[in-house]
Design a protein around this motif. Structure first.
Motif, PDB file in Angstrom:
ATOM      1  N   VAL A 295     -23.983  53.914 -31.219  1.00  0.00           N
ATOM      2  CA  VAL A 295     -22.592  54.365 -31.294  1.00  0.00           C
ATOM      3  C   VAL A 295     -22.337  55.049 -32.632  1.00  0.00           C
ATOM      4  CG1 VAL A 295     -20.181  53.638 -31.064  1.00  0.00           C
ATOM      5  CG2 VAL A 295     -21.978  52.344 -29.903  1.00  0.00           C
TER       6      VAL A 295
ATOM      7  N   TRP B   5     -16.468  53.740 -32.709  1.00  0.00           N
ATOM      8  CA  TRP B   5     -16.324  52.346 -32.277  1.00  0.00           C
ATOM      9  C   TRP B   5     -14.866  51.887 -32.321  1.00  0.00           C
ATOM     10  CZ3 TRP B   5     -19.282  49.044 -29.775  1.00  0.00           C
ATOM     11  CH2 TRP B   5     -18.951  47.678 -29.790  1.00  0.00           C
TER      12      TRP B   5
ATOM     13  N   ALA C 236     -21.455  57.642 -27.649  1.00  0.00           N
ATOM     14  CA  ALA C 236     -22.465  56.568 -27.633  1.00  0.00           C
ATOM     15  C   ALA C 236     -23.550  56.946 -26.642  1.00  0.00           C
ATOM     16  CB  ALA C 236     -21.832  55.238 -27.235  1.00  0.00           C
TER      17      ALA C 236
END
Length: 219
Positions: A181, A186, A44
């Motif tokens: 991201v 995630w 990210a």
């Protein structure tokens, strides 16, 4: 790599350390973070890139660069940004137009903060050469510290850090700090630990202690 890239944010840095999420950080600025993210150097990247055409933040930048890719832009917080100055100088330095002839902290060209400062200076019709960029800072904390140590008269910085160091603050803009991201990342355990921590009472208490922060839209 299990790393968050991009722009420095004091609250995000604190959460990474306190959550035991085992995610490292490399805070080199919004543009640097996007470049590294594109090369898969991290899971990210944090960013706050102002988009004057829409008076918005980050979205068009991501659309232009990552269109059709499996990425998600997630809001982390809103922050109050302005000029950090010496205590009592708020009546002398009231805005960007007063920076001519003064010592101002320069941020790296790959940071959202320097991009914003350049835009604000241009909007005021000031020549950048009239500003004495006396010192360079790599993070938000370094920028505020430069004013505290009297290495500069002003820095474009966060209200939270001005208050932490008991410095003066001239509000200019409310900015959104987002995380870009990789969609699959995630759901990795490390990011899930971090996001769960950001719903905790400890995180909310920390947010309340930071002036100018708003995390109601987090996630």
């Amino acid at each position: 790599p299990n790393v968050i890239l991009g722009s420095h944010d004091p609250l995000l840095e604190w959460a990474l350390n306190e959550s035991d999420c085992a995610i490292a950080s490399h805070f080199g600025g919004s543009i640097d973070g996007l470049d590294r993210f594109a090369h898969r150097d991290g899971i990210a990247t944090g960013m706050h890139i102002y988009e004057p055409a829409t008076d918005g933040w980050n979205i068009n930048t991501v659309r232009q660069r990552f269109d059709g890719q499996n990425v998600v832009l997630v809001e982390f917080c809103w922050r109050q940004r302005g000029l950090i100055v010496q205590p009592g100088q708020e009546n002398t330095i009231t805005g960007v137009s007063d920076l001519a002839g003064r010592r101002v902290v320069r941020r790296l060209p790959v940071t959202g903060s320097q991009l914003l400062l350049d835009q604000l200076v241009s909007r005021e019709g000031i020549s950048p050469s009239s500003i004495d960029f006396s010192t360079e800072a790599h993070t938000e904390t370094e920028a505020a510290s430069a004013v505290l140590e009297n290495l500069a008269d002003a820095a474009l910085g966060l209200k939270a850090l001005a208050e932490r160091y008991r410095l003066g603050f001239v509000p200019l803009i409310r900015e959104r700090f987002d995380l870009l991201v990789h969609r699959r990342a995630w759901f990795e355990p490390s990011l899930q630990v971090l996001t769960q921590f950001c719903t905790s009472s400890r995180f909310h208490a920390k947010t309340k202690s930071l002036a100018g922060y708003d995390t109601r839209g987090l996630g």
